[in-house]
Scaffold this active site. Structure first.
Site, PDB file in Angstrom:
ATOM      1  N   GLU A 145     -35.556  -7.865 -12.847  1.00  0.00           N
ATOM      2  CA  GLU A 145     -34.281  -7.764 -12.071  1.00  0.00           C
ATOM      3  C   GLU A 145     -34.618  -8.353 -10.732  1.00  0.00           C
ATOM      4  OE1 GLU A 145     -36.091  -5.583 -13.851  1.00  0.00           O
ATOM      5  OE2 GLU A 145     -34.563  -4.324 -15.112  1.00  0.00           O
ATOM      6  N   LYS A 188     -52.897  -6.914  14.233  1.00  0.00           N
ATOM      7  CA  LYS A 188     -53.295  -5.868  15.026  1.00  0.00           C
ATOM      8  C   LYS A 188     -53.387  -4.406  14.175  1.00  0.00           C
ATOM      9  CE  LYS A 188     -52.575  -3.256  19.306  1.00  0.00           C
ATOM     10  NZ  LYS A 188     -51.737  -2.914  20.719  1.00  0.00           N
ATOM     11  N   TYR A 196     -50.452   2.970  30.518  1.00  0.00           N
ATOM     12  CA  TYR A 196     -50.360   2.441  31.665  1.00  0.00           C
ATOM     13  C   TYR A 196     -49.192   1.748  31.635  1.00  0.00           C
ATOM     14  CZ  TYR A 196     -52.566  -0.277  28.052  1.00  0.00           C
ATOM     15  OH  TYR A 196     -52.807  -0.921  26.877  1.00  0.00           O
ATOM     16  N   THR A 207     -50.922  -7.379  23.192  1.00  0.00           N
ATOM     17  CA  THR A 207     -51.407  -7.377  21.812  1.00  0.00           C
ATOM     18  C   THR A 207     -50.279  -6.670  20.713  1.00  0.00           C
ATOM     19  OG1 THR A 207     -52.517  -5.357  22.108  1.00  0.00           O
ATOM     20  CG2 THR A 207     -53.897  -7.212  22.340  1.00  0.00           C
ATOM     21  N   ASP A 208     -49.337  -6.023  21.027  1.00  0.00           N
ATOM     22  CA  ASP A 208     -48.514  -5.319  20.341  1.00  0.00           C
ATOM     23  C   ASP A 208     -47.720  -6.348  19.427  1.00  0.00           C
ATOM     24  OD1 ASP A 208     -49.361  -2.924  21.048  1.00  0.00           O
ATOM     25  OD2 ASP A 208     -47.212  -2.361  22.173  1.00  0.00           O
ATOM     26  N   THR A 236     -51.256  -5.834  28.383  1.00  0.00           N
ATOM     27  CA  THR A 236     -52.120  -5.020  28.975  1.00  0.00           C
ATOM     28  C   THR A 236     -53.126  -5.560  29.739  1.00  0.00           C
ATOM     29  OG1 THR A 236     -52.031  -3.583  27.064  1.00  0.00           O
ATOM     30  CG2 THR A 236     -53.910  -3.371  28.266  1.00  0.00           C
TER      31      THR A 236
HETATM   32  N1  GLN Z   1     -53.085  -3.780  24.178  1.00  0.00           N
HETATM   33  C1  GLN Z   1     -51.824  -4.150  24.575  1.00  0.00           C
HETATM   34  O1  GLN Z   1     -51.646  -5.458  25.239  1.00  0.00           O
HETATM   35  C2  GLN Z   1     -50.531  -3.191  24.037  1.00  0.00           C
HETATM   36  C3  GLN Z   1     -49.728  -3.102  25.334  1.00  0.00           C
HETATM   37  C4  GLN Z   1     -48.521  -3.297  25.492  1.00  0.00           C
HETATM   38  N2  GLN Z   1     -47.893  -2.337  24.560  1.00  0.00           N
HETATM   39  C5  GLN Z   1     -48.321  -4.700  25.161  1.00  0.00           C
HETATM   40  O2  GLN Z   1     -48.246  -5.147  23.823  1.00  0.00           O
HETATM   41  O3  GLN Z   1     -47.778  -5.623  25.892  1.00  0.00           O
END
Ligand code: GLN
Length: 350
Positions: free
Chosen positions: A303, A178, A39, A105-106, A25
């Protein structure tokens, strides 16, 4: 102790920081400033990001290297290995003081945790990103990048393992998770992993991780030299009406380990349990993690222990997966019993 960036420069020169860019992002663009979701990456580079933050020039001598330019939900272990090799080469240079990685961030926490386990350097390695695209009103990327460079340039950040810096928080790669799809304060939660903060231009450490990392782990890039990607490990997420279908599918796909994201304290549905026991008998490593995302998973019923299932402790399912991948890669030639013992040791240690 407080370290101010103005006092962190080594003897009269600005610290030299190498920025490895992977996308996310932080370099994404919306159609207008109010577009905060949906985006895409549309060709912004790390150089344009750096050019947009003039204060960086007063903070450090920067070098930038684009490793990839992808949304991090599509991250691969092939990129991880390329990134780690680039970081080790840069960190080995005498003139380099620290490393920054820009990342979506994902999957940031998985990349950070991988690096934290394999890199052999004491120099600061800081990973950052953004929750709002570069084109957004109140975009968080520029300040996150500046703060990441400040932290990487601070001599107090040495030897702390890979650090996640976002939204004024400095967190360990081990514990940062996250927790929110869109909020700028996404890396948070009951086990936040925060060991420091950025307040204005001051960097304040308030703790440290006690788990071995970087130079103190048994893993290194040398273990991965013959590989183009890490061994297959699948995560199977539990729920009411669960059964063994996805466990069997993972085994059929060649998984060397399965991380079971169980209910509560790593609990397993009785139907799924049969499939996991079968998989373990075939030599597949089984990790019991929890979908509760906090606390520690303990050994559980007899178990499960007899079947050799390894509790994930305080690692969440996606981090448990990375650790299992590294154990499989390093101990590929060991017999099943030895590999399982190494896995249990790794979860107890890291
Ligand atoms: N906020 C983000 O960076 C998530 C955007 C994108 N899905 C990624 O992880 O690159």
């Amino acid at each position: 102790m407080t370290a101010n960036i103005d006092h962190a420069a080594p003897c009269g020169r600005l610290p030299r920081i190498v920025v490895f860019a992977t996308g996310g992002t932080i370099v994404s663009s919306g159609d207008d400033p109010t577009q905060l979701t949906g985006y895409r990456i549309k060709g912004l580079s790390v150089e344009s990001l750096i050019a947009g933050v003039p204060a960086l020039k007063r903070t450090a001598e920067l070098e930038a290297e684009q490793i990839a330019n992808i949304d991090s939900m599509s991250m691969t272990s092939e990129i991880w290995m390329r990134l780690a090799r680039g970081i080790e080469a840069a960190a080995a240079r005498e003139d380099v003081d620290g490393i920054v990685v820009t990342h979506g961030t994902d999957t940031m926490e998985e990349t950070a945790w991988f690096l934290n386990l394999v890199l052999k350097t004491e120099k600061p390695v800081v990973i950052t990103g953004a929750m709002r695209p570069a084109t957004a009103i109140s975009a968080d990327g520029p300040l996150n990048l500046l703060n990441a460079v400040r932290v990487a340039a601070d001599t107090e950040s040495r030897g702390k393992g890979v650090l996640v810096v976002l939204n004024d928080v400095i967190a360990t790669a081990r514990d940062a998770t996250k927790m929110h799809p869109t909020n700028v304060a996404t890396f948070r939660g009951p086990d936040l992993g925060m060991i420091g903060m950025i307040s204005g231009d001051a960097i304040l450490y308030i703790g440290a991780s006690v788990r071995p990392h970087t130079t103190a782990t048994e893993f290194s890039l040398a273990d991965l030299s013959g590989l183009t990607k890490l061994p297959r490990v699948d995560i199977v997420y539990s729920h009411a009406d669960d059964d063994g279908v996805f466990v069997d599918a993972a085994v059929a796909a060649g998984a060397g380990a399965i991380v079971h994201a169980g209910t509560g304290n790593g609990s397993i549905h009785k139907e799924t349990e049969k499939a996991l026991v079968r998989a373990a008998e075939e030599g597949v490593l089984i990790v019991r993690a929890s979908r509760t995302y906090s606390g520690a998973v303990t050994p559980g019923v007899d178990e499960w222990q007899r079947a050799g299932f390894v509790p994930s402790g305080t690692l969440n399912p996606q981090k448990a997966r990375v650790l299992a991948q590294l154990v499989l890669a390093k101990y590929a030639d060991a017999d099943a019993g030895e590999r399982r013992k190494r896995l249990a040791d790794a979860f107890a240690r890291y």
